[in-house]
Scaffold this motif. Structure first.
Motif, PDB file in Angstrom:
ATOM      1  N   GLU A  29       0.814  -1.208   0.000  1.00 51.26           N
ATOM      2  CA  GLU A  29       0.000   0.000   0.000  1.00 51.26           C
ATOM      3  C   GLU A  29       0.852   1.265   0.000  1.00 51.26           C
ATOM      4  OE1 GLU A  29      -4.137  -1.284   2.226  1.00 51.26           O
ATOM      5  OE2 GLU A  29      -2.588  -0.263   3.408  1.00 51.26           O
ATOM      6  N   VAL A  30       0.212   2.347  -0.401  1.00 49.48           N
ATOM      7  CA  VAL A  30       0.821   3.678  -0.390  1.00 49.48           C
ATOM      8  C   VAL A  30      -0.151   4.621   0.313  1.00 49.48           C
ATOM      9  CG1 VAL A  30       1.416   5.653  -1.867  1.00 49.48           C
ATOM     10  CG2 VAL A  30       2.197   3.361  -2.480  1.00 49.48           C
ATOM     11  N   VAL A  31       0.353   5.500   1.152  1.00 52.00           N
ATOM     12  CA  VAL A  31      -0.484   6.547   1.737  1.00 52.00           C
ATOM     13  C   VAL A  31      -0.377   7.801   0.872  1.00 52.00           C
ATOM     14  CG1 VAL A  31      -0.779   8.139   3.687  1.00 52.00           C
ATOM     15  CG2 VAL A  31      -0.456   5.702   4.105  1.00 52.00           C
ATOM     16  N   VAL A  32      -1.529   8.327   0.494  1.00 46.21           N
ATOM     17  CA  VAL A  32      -1.589   9.543  -0.317  1.00 46.21           C
ATOM     18  C   VAL A  32      -2.061  10.694   0.561  1.00 46.21           C
ATOM     19  CG1 VAL A  32      -2.696  10.663  -2.293  1.00 46.21           C
ATOM     20  CG2 VAL A  32      -2.056   8.236  -2.428  1.00 46.21           C
ATOM     21  N   ASP A  33      -1.308  11.795   0.531  1.00 45.28           N
ATOM     22  CA  ASP A  33      -1.750  13.044   1.145  1.00 45.28           C
ATOM     23  C   ASP A  33      -2.706  13.709   0.152  1.00 45.28           C
ATOM     24  OD1 ASP A  33      -0.085  12.599   3.340  1.00 45.28           O
ATOM     25  OD2 ASP A  33       1.591  13.641   2.409  1.00 45.28           O
ATOM     26  N   VAL A  34      -3.969  13.742   0.507  1.00 44.15           N
ATOM     27  CA  VAL A  34      -5.023  14.104  -0.445  1.00 44.15           C
ATOM     28  C   VAL A  34      -5.038  15.608  -0.718  1.00 44.15           C
ATOM     29  CG1 VAL A  34      -7.526  14.103  -0.839  1.00 44.15           C
ATOM     30  CG2 VAL A  34      -6.419  12.129   0.250  1.00 44.15           C
ATOM     31  N   ARG A  35      -5.127  15.952  -1.995  1.00 42.01           N
ATOM     32  CA  ARG A  35      -5.339  17.344  -2.406  1.00 42.01           C
ATOM     33  C   ARG A  35      -6.787  17.556  -2.862  1.00 42.01           C
ATOM     34  NH1 ARG A  35      -1.428  17.428  -0.055  1.00 42.01           N
ATOM     35  NH2 ARG A  35       0.639  18.208  -0.601  1.00 42.01           N
ATOM     36  N   ALA A  36      -7.392  16.518  -3.407  1.00 42.89           N
ATOM     37  CA  ALA A  36      -8.786  16.643  -3.848  1.00 42.89           C
ATOM     38  C   ALA A  36      -9.413  15.271  -3.954  1.00 42.89           C
ATOM     39  CB  ALA A  36      -8.856  17.359  -5.196  1.00 42.89           C
ATOM     40  N   SER A  37     -10.731  15.239  -3.800  1.00 38.50           N
ATOM     41  CA  SER A  37     -11.539  14.056  -4.085  1.00 38.50           C
ATOM     42  C   SER A  37     -12.693  14.526  -4.960  1.00 38.50           C
ATOM     43  CB  SER A  37     -12.049  13.408  -2.795  1.00 38.50           C
ATOM     44  OG  SER A  37     -12.709  12.181  -3.065  1.00 38.50           O
ATOM     45  N   ALA A  38     -13.554  13.612  -5.362  1.00 37.64           N
ATOM     46  CA  ALA A  38     -14.687  13.960  -6.216  1.00 37.64           C
ATOM     47  C   ALA A  38     -15.938  13.299  -5.675  1.00 37.64           C
ATOM     48  CB  ALA A  38     -14.424  13.516  -7.654  1.00 37.64           C
ATOM     49  N   GLY A  67      -3.389  13.558  -5.186  1.00 39.27           N
ATOM     50  CA  GLY A  67      -2.551  14.066  -4.113  1.00 39.27           C
ATOM     51  C   GLY A  67      -1.098  13.711  -4.320  1.00 39.27           C
ATOM     52  N   VAL A  68      -0.387  13.616  -3.214  1.00 40.40           N
ATOM     53  CA  VAL A  68       1.055  13.379  -3.237  1.00 40.40           C
ATOM     54  C   VAL A  68       1.358  12.172  -2.358  1.00 40.40           C
ATOM     55  CG1 VAL A  68       3.303  14.364  -2.672  1.00 40.40           C
ATOM     56  CG2 VAL A  68       1.508  15.836  -3.609  1.00 40.40           C
ATOM     57  N   VAL A  69       2.203  11.286  -2.834  1.00 39.77           N
ATOM     58  CA  VAL A  69       2.594  10.126  -2.036  1.00 39.77           C
ATOM     59  C   VAL A  69       3.282  10.588  -0.757  1.00 39.77           C
ATOM     60  CG1 VAL A  69       4.036   8.060  -1.944  1.00 39.77           C
ATOM     61  CG2 VAL A  69       2.795   8.630  -4.052  1.00 39.77           C
ATOM     62  N   GLY A  70       2.730  10.164   0.399  1.00 39.51           N
ATOM     63  CA  GLY A  70       3.301  10.556   1.680  1.00 39.51           C
ATOM     64  C   GLY A  70       4.060   9.452   2.371  1.00 39.51           C
ATOM     65  N   ALA A  71       3.762   8.198   2.048  1.00 38.94           N
ATOM     66  CA  ALA A  71       4.454   7.057   2.650  1.00 38.94           C
ATOM     67  C   ALA A  71       4.244   5.845   1.748  1.00 38.94           C
ATOM     68  CB  ALA A  71       3.925   6.765   4.054  1.00 38.94           C
ATOM     69  N   VAL A  72       5.240   4.943   1.772  1.00 43.44           N
ATOM     70  CA  VAL A  72       5.211   3.755   0.923  1.00 43.44           C
ATOM     71  C   VAL A  72       5.374   2.524   1.806  1.00 43.44           C
ATOM     72  CG1 VAL A  72       6.342   2.529  -0.967  1.00 43.44           C
ATOM     73  CG2 VAL A  72       6.127   5.021  -1.060  1.00 43.44           C
ATOM     74  N   GLY A  73       4.478   1.544   1.656  1.00 41.04           N
ATOM     75  CA  GLY A  73       4.535   0.337   2.465  1.00 41.04           C
ATOM     76  C   GLY A  73       5.508  -0.693   1.921  1.00 41.04           C
ATOM     77  N   ALA A  74       5.669  -1.750   2.676  1.00 40.50           N
ATOM     78  CA  ALA A  74       6.594  -2.815   2.304  1.00 40.50           C
ATOM     79  C   ALA A  74       6.181  -3.470   0.994  1.00 40.50           C
ATOM     80  CB  ALA A  74       6.639  -3.867   3.419  1.00 40.50           C
ATOM     81  N   GLY A  75       7.158  -3.754   0.160  1.00 36.10           N
ATOM     82  CA  GLY A  75       6.915  -4.468  -1.076  1.00 36.10           C
ATOM     83  C   GLY A  75       6.458  -3.607  -2.237  1.00 36.10           C
ATOM     84  N   VAL A  81       7.877   8.720  -2.353  1.00 38.05           N
ATOM     85  CA  VAL A  81       7.359   9.836  -1.562  1.00 38.05           C
ATOM     86  C   VAL A  81       7.561  11.134  -2.336  1.00 38.05           C
ATOM     87  CG1 VAL A  81       7.663  11.179   0.551  1.00 38.05           C
ATOM     88  CG2 VAL A  81       7.707   8.671   0.643  1.00 38.05           C
ATOM     89  N   GLY A  82       6.516  11.951  -2.368  1.00 37.99           N
ATOM     90  CA  GLY A  82       6.564  13.219  -3.078  1.00 37.99           C
ATOM     91  C   GLY A  82       6.006  13.178  -4.488  1.00 37.99           C
ATOM     92  N   GLN A  83       5.728  11.983  -5.010  1.00 36.62           N
ATOM     93  CA  GLN A  83       5.226  11.849  -6.378  1.00 36.62           C
ATOM     94  C   GLN A  83       3.748  12.228  -6.440  1.00 36.62           C
ATOM     95  OE1 GLN A  83       6.027   7.960  -7.905  1.00 36.62           O
ATOM     96  NE2 GLN A  83       5.289   8.423  -9.982  1.00 36.62           N
ATOM     97  N   GLU A  84       3.370  12.992  -7.462  1.00 43.83           N
ATOM     98  CA  GLU A  84       1.976  13.377  -7.665  1.00 43.83           C
ATOM     99  C   GLU A  84       1.223  12.214  -8.315  1.00 43.83           C
ATOM    100  OE1 GLU A  84       1.759  17.040  -9.838  1.00 43.83           O
ATOM    101  OE2 GLU A  84       2.256  18.237  -8.060  1.00 43.83           O
ATOM    102  N   VAL A  85       0.077  11.861  -7.724  1.00 40.88           N
ATOM    103  CA  VAL A  85      -0.679  10.691  -8.175  1.00 40.88           C
ATOM    104  C   VAL A  85      -2.173  10.979  -8.099  1.00 40.88           C
ATOM    105  CG1 VAL A  85       1.084   9.027  -7.448  1.00 40.88           C
ATOM    106  CG2 VAL A  85      -0.715   9.707  -5.841  1.00 40.88           C
TER     107      VAL A  85
END
Length: 325
Positions: A29-38, A67-75, A81-85
């Motif tokens: 999994e990846v945690v995304v720091d949200v900038r927008a939802s719909a 948003g922007v990737v804030g944390a990356v899980g194992a595997g 981190v920091g990538q716009e997604v």
């Protein structure tokens, strides 16, 4: 963090911006720091208590985000981190952060604003998986899209036209000019016109090869009547009810098919396959400007109740976005 919670089902006022536990990325999994939802129709149903999130999904509404990737899980590989997604979610988009299976992440397409990218994942995955993967829409065929002014509808119009199909849409008359600008060849005012007659008229009596339907029961018989020989009806919504009688003899006579699909409840590997298909076949069209997100307006996420009222009224065209920051 804070998220839009639903302490008790109800109207738009049931949405409460509250403090909740921060998500942690699990394996894969990846945690995304949200900038927008719909806002999607499914969010309205969840708020009303009719569409609970699948097991393991966040309890908060929101089926897509950017948003922007804030944390990356194992595997996890390929994301930093920091990538716009932007991401397809099973829930949790109305929040400051959300944990997402890595297979449901997409890069923000070149040329698309980070906030506007939140308008893409759910509609792109829904339309591609149904129109291409399931219904196999081909160049020169006719695609009938119900609810042409919705987020799904505005995307399906552009995508169907890009595939070389003739796109017919049903929508309120006030939206017709804009829908023709998006690529609709023919528009039908469902309040004043019989869409079966109109589809037959513009196809010289042949009918629609593919129908993308959000209404369900109330349109079932007419949709079958509007199908061409070998036509494919795909039902993706039930705004017109859940139960209707299906005339199998009409299907047999046309060698036609009816399918009903949902995206939210699919297994993770199936969602990941759909996301890969969207990245390969849809994202190039977005980056070239052939298909673009259609955004009616942006509202602060704390105004989610206002956004829900707008979507319930169907006065919008395209997506209503909820923004943070």
């Amino acid at each position: 963090m804070r998220a839009m919670t639903i302490p008790e089902p109800g109207g738009p006022e049931a949405l409460v911006w509250a403090e909740v536990p921060d998500p942690e990325p699990g394996p894969g999994e990846v945690v995304v720091d949200v900038r927008a939802s719909a806002v999607n129709r499914a969010d309205l149903l969840q708020r009303q208590g009719f569409y609970p999130p699948p097991p393991g999904a966040p309890a908060y509404p929101g089926l897509e985000c950017s948003g922007v990737v804030g944390a990356v899980g194992a595997g996890v590989t390929g994301w930093e981190v920091g990538q716009e997604v932007c991401a397809l979610l099973a829930g949790g988009g109305y929040a400051q952060r959300v944990a997402v299976p890595a297979g449901q992440l997409l890069p923000v397409p070149a040329g698309v604003d980070l906030v506007d990218a939140a308008a893409l994942p759910e509609v792109a995955c829904t339309v591609w998986s149904n129109v291409v993967r399931l219904a196999r829409l081909g160049r020169g065929e006719t695609l009938l899209v119900h609810g042409g002014g919705s987020g799904i509808g505005t995307f399906a119009i552009q995508f169907g036209a890009a595939l070389g199909a003739t796109v017919v849409v049903t929508a309120r008359a006030a939206k017709h000019e804009r829908l023709r600008e998006l690529g609709a060849a023919h528009t039908v005012d469902y309040r004043e016109q019989d869409f079966v007659e109109e589809v037959r008229r513009v196809t010289d009596g042949r009918g629609a090869d593919v129908i993308l339907d959000i209404m369900g029961a109330s349109y079932l018989a007419r949709n079958v009547a509007a199908l061409a020989d070998g036509g494919r009806l795909v039902v993706i919504g039930m705004q017109g009810g859940r139960k209707a009688e299906l005339d199998l003899s009409a299907l047999l006579a046309k060698r036609a098919s009816v399918a009903a699909t949902a995206l939210r409840s699919r297994p993770l590997d199936d969602k990941a396959e759909i996301v890969r298909g969207v990245r390969e076949q849809v994202w190039p069209l977005v980056e070239s400007g052939v298909v673009r997100p259609v955004v009616d307006r942006r509202l602060p996420m704390t105004d989610a109740a206002q956004a829900h009222r707008l979507v319930e009224s169907s006065d919008h065209l395209g997506k209503v976005l909820l923004t943070l920051g």
